[in-house]
Design a protein around this motif. Structure first.
Motif, PDB file in Angstrom:
ATOM      1  N   ALA A 132       0.829  -1.207   0.000  1.00 34.43           N
ATOM      2  CA  ALA A 132       0.000   0.000   0.000  1.00 34.43           C
ATOM      3  C   ALA A 132       0.859   1.251   0.000  1.00 34.43           C
ATOM      4  O   ALA A 132       0.537   2.247  -0.664  1.00 34.43           O
ATOM      5  CB  ALA A 132      -0.928  -0.016   1.214  1.00 34.43           C
ATOM      6  N   ARG A 133       1.926   1.201   0.736  1.00 34.62           N
ATOM      7  CA  ARG A 133       2.820   2.361   0.794  1.00 34.62           C
ATOM      8  C   ARG A 133       3.527   2.579  -0.546  1.00 34.62           C
ATOM      9  O   ARG A 133       3.661   3.715  -1.006  1.00 34.62           O
ATOM     10  CB  ARG A 133       3.841   2.116   1.908  1.00 34.62           C
ATOM     11  CG  ARG A 133       4.708   3.295   2.253  1.00 34.62           C
ATOM     12  CD  ARG A 133       5.259   3.100   3.644  1.00 34.62           C
ATOM     13  NE  ARG A 133       6.272   4.074   3.954  1.00 34.62           N
ATOM     14  CZ  ARG A 133       6.703   4.333   5.181  1.00 34.62           C
ATOM     15  NH1 ARG A 133       6.184   3.694   6.215  1.00 34.62           N
ATOM     16  NH2 ARG A 133       7.647   5.225   5.397  1.00 34.62           N
ATOM     17  N   LEU A 134       3.944   1.495  -1.174  1.00 32.37           N
ATOM     18  CA  LEU A 134       4.637   1.597  -2.457  1.00 32.37           C
ATOM     19  C   LEU A 134       3.697   2.060  -3.565  1.00 32.37           C
ATOM     20  O   LEU A 134       4.150   2.627  -4.571  1.00 32.37           O
ATOM     21  CB  LEU A 134       5.252   0.247  -2.824  1.00 32.37           C
ATOM     22  CG  LEU A 134       6.419  -0.194  -1.922  1.00 32.37           C
ATOM     23  CD1 LEU A 134       6.708  -1.674  -2.106  1.00 32.37           C
ATOM     24  CD2 LEU A 134       7.655   0.644  -2.220  1.00 32.37           C
ATOM     25  N   ALA A 135       2.401   1.829  -3.401  1.00 31.84           N
ATOM     26  CA  ALA A 135       1.434   2.275  -4.407  1.00 31.84           C
ATOM     27  C   ALA A 135       1.425   3.792  -4.553  1.00 31.84           C
ATOM     28  O   ALA A 135       1.048   4.316  -5.608  1.00 31.84           O
ATOM     29  CB  ALA A 135       0.036   1.777  -4.037  1.00 31.84           C
ATOM     30  N   GLU A 136       1.841   4.475  -3.500  1.00 27.78           N
ATOM     31  CA  GLU A 136       1.825   5.937  -3.530  1.00 27.78           C
ATOM     32  C   GLU A 136       2.911   6.518  -4.431  1.00 27.78           C
ATOM     33  O   GLU A 136       2.640   7.362  -5.282  1.00 27.78           O
ATOM     34  CB  GLU A 136       2.011   6.479  -2.108  1.00 27.78           C
ATOM     35  CG  GLU A 136       0.884   6.112  -1.159  1.00 27.78           C
ATOM     36  CD  GLU A 136      -0.424   6.785  -1.538  1.00 27.78           C
ATOM     37  OE1 GLU A 136      -0.379   7.946  -1.981  1.00 27.78           O
ATOM     38  OE2 GLU A 136      -1.480   6.149  -1.393  1.00 27.78           O
ATOM     39  N   ASN A 137       4.170   6.058  -4.231  1.00 27.32           N
ATOM     40  CA  ASN A 137       5.290   6.688  -4.938  1.00 27.32           C
ATOM     41  C   ASN A 137       6.282   5.722  -5.562  1.00 27.32           C
ATOM     42  O   ASN A 137       7.215   6.156  -6.227  1.00 27.32           O
ATOM     43  CB  ASN A 137       6.058   7.609  -3.963  1.00 27.32           C
ATOM     44  CG  ASN A 137       5.250   8.816  -3.553  1.00 27.32           C
ATOM     45  OD1 ASN A 137       4.767   9.560  -4.390  1.00 27.32           O
ATOM     46  ND2 ASN A 137       5.077   9.001  -2.245  1.00 27.32           N
ATOM     47  N   GLY A 138       6.117   4.435  -5.322  1.00 29.45           N
ATOM     48  CA  GLY A 138       7.023   3.459  -5.918  1.00 29.45           C
ATOM     49  C   GLY A 138       8.154   3.025  -5.014  1.00 29.45           C
ATOM     50  O   GLY A 138       8.752   1.965  -5.235  1.00 29.45           O
ATOM     51  N   GLN A 139       8.509   3.863  -4.019  1.00 24.30           N
ATOM     52  CA  GLN A 139       9.518   3.499  -3.027  1.00 24.30           C
ATOM     53  C   GLN A 139       8.923   3.775  -1.651  1.00 24.30           C
ATOM     54  O   GLN A 139       7.864   4.402  -1.530  1.00 24.30           O
ATOM     55  CB  GLN A 139      10.813   4.281  -3.249  1.00 24.30           C
ATOM     56  CG  GLN A 139      11.457   4.088  -4.625  1.00 24.30           C
ATOM     57  CD  GLN A 139      11.940   2.665  -4.881  1.00 24.30           C
ATOM     58  OE1 GLN A 139      12.326   1.959  -3.960  1.00 24.30           O
ATOM     59  NE2 GLN A 139      11.905   2.247  -6.150  1.00 24.30           N
TER      60      GLN A 139
END
Length: 216
Positions: A132-139
């Motif tokens: 879910a966190r990576l969905a925001e910015n990729g890292q």
């Protein structure tokens, strides 16, 4: 003659991987001493009472034997990609605590007397948070990789490798792409070169060494 820091490492250990990633990106040249964990060299045991990898011994004799401390030491010397700006100690603490607990009991149920499926499910919950966190910015801390990514990715790698077919079938597209991107990077190839276990009297092996494509 220039004296280099000595790095005791084990190629497949995720703690040692995260240290080598920071050493590699920072351009910190070390004398690499690959350790066979079942036959640890006396020099490692003398340098650190913990006798676990990774361990850095600086030319002046100072010993750093915690992987995150090695990462921050290396990046404090040189941080060309600004990894220190993208750190998340709280997230890393969850990785190193509850997630590592579940990872070990999923990967090695016989050793721990554990029910692997239960620990796989618990670990999956953490991976879903990362996805879910990576969905925001990729890292994990923005659009560019940082210390948090590099501290965590070796452990996700180990979890994924336990059952690759199962992992590939999970609804974690952002995490799977993130993991593949790091594992296929030039930096990761550089830190995963194979060396024979070190013994006293061996010629020094430099890390980082020549590009992996010419080390055959």
């Amino acid at each position: 003659m220039v004296t280099l820091p000595v790095l005791y490492s084990f190629r497949r250990c995720p703690y040692a991987m995260r240290a080598r990633l920071a050493l590699g990106v920072s351009g910190t040249t070390c004398e690499l001493r690959e350790v066979k964990l079942s036959d640890k060299p006396a020099a490692l045991c003398e340098a650190s009472t913990k006798a676990t990898v990774p361990v850095i011994v600086e030319p002046g004799g100072r010993v750093i034997d915690e992987s995150l401390d090695i990462m921050r030491w290396a990046l404090g010397r040189c941080d060309p990609d600004s990894w220190l700006e993208r750190d998340d100690p709280a997230l890393i603490a969850v990785n190193d605590g509850p997630f590592k607990h579940d990872l070990d009991r999923y990967k090695y149920p016989d050793r721990h007397g554990s029910y692997a499926a239960a620990h796989r499910s618990a670990g999956l919950a953490f991976l879903a948070e990362l996805n879910a966190r990576l969905a925001e910015n990729g890292q994990l801390c923005g659009r560019a990789p940082g210390l948090a990514d590099m501290a965590i990715v070796p452990f996700v790698r180990q979890f994924a490798a336990t059952d690759r077919t199962w992992f590939a079938a999970q609804p974690l597209p952002h995490l799977q792409a993130w993991l593949a991107g790091h594992l296929n990077s030039e930096l990761f190839a550089t830190i995963m070169v194979r060396e024979k276990p070190w013994k006293a009297g061996d010629a020094p092996v430099l890390f980082p060494g020549p590009p992996p494509q010419i080390r055959r």
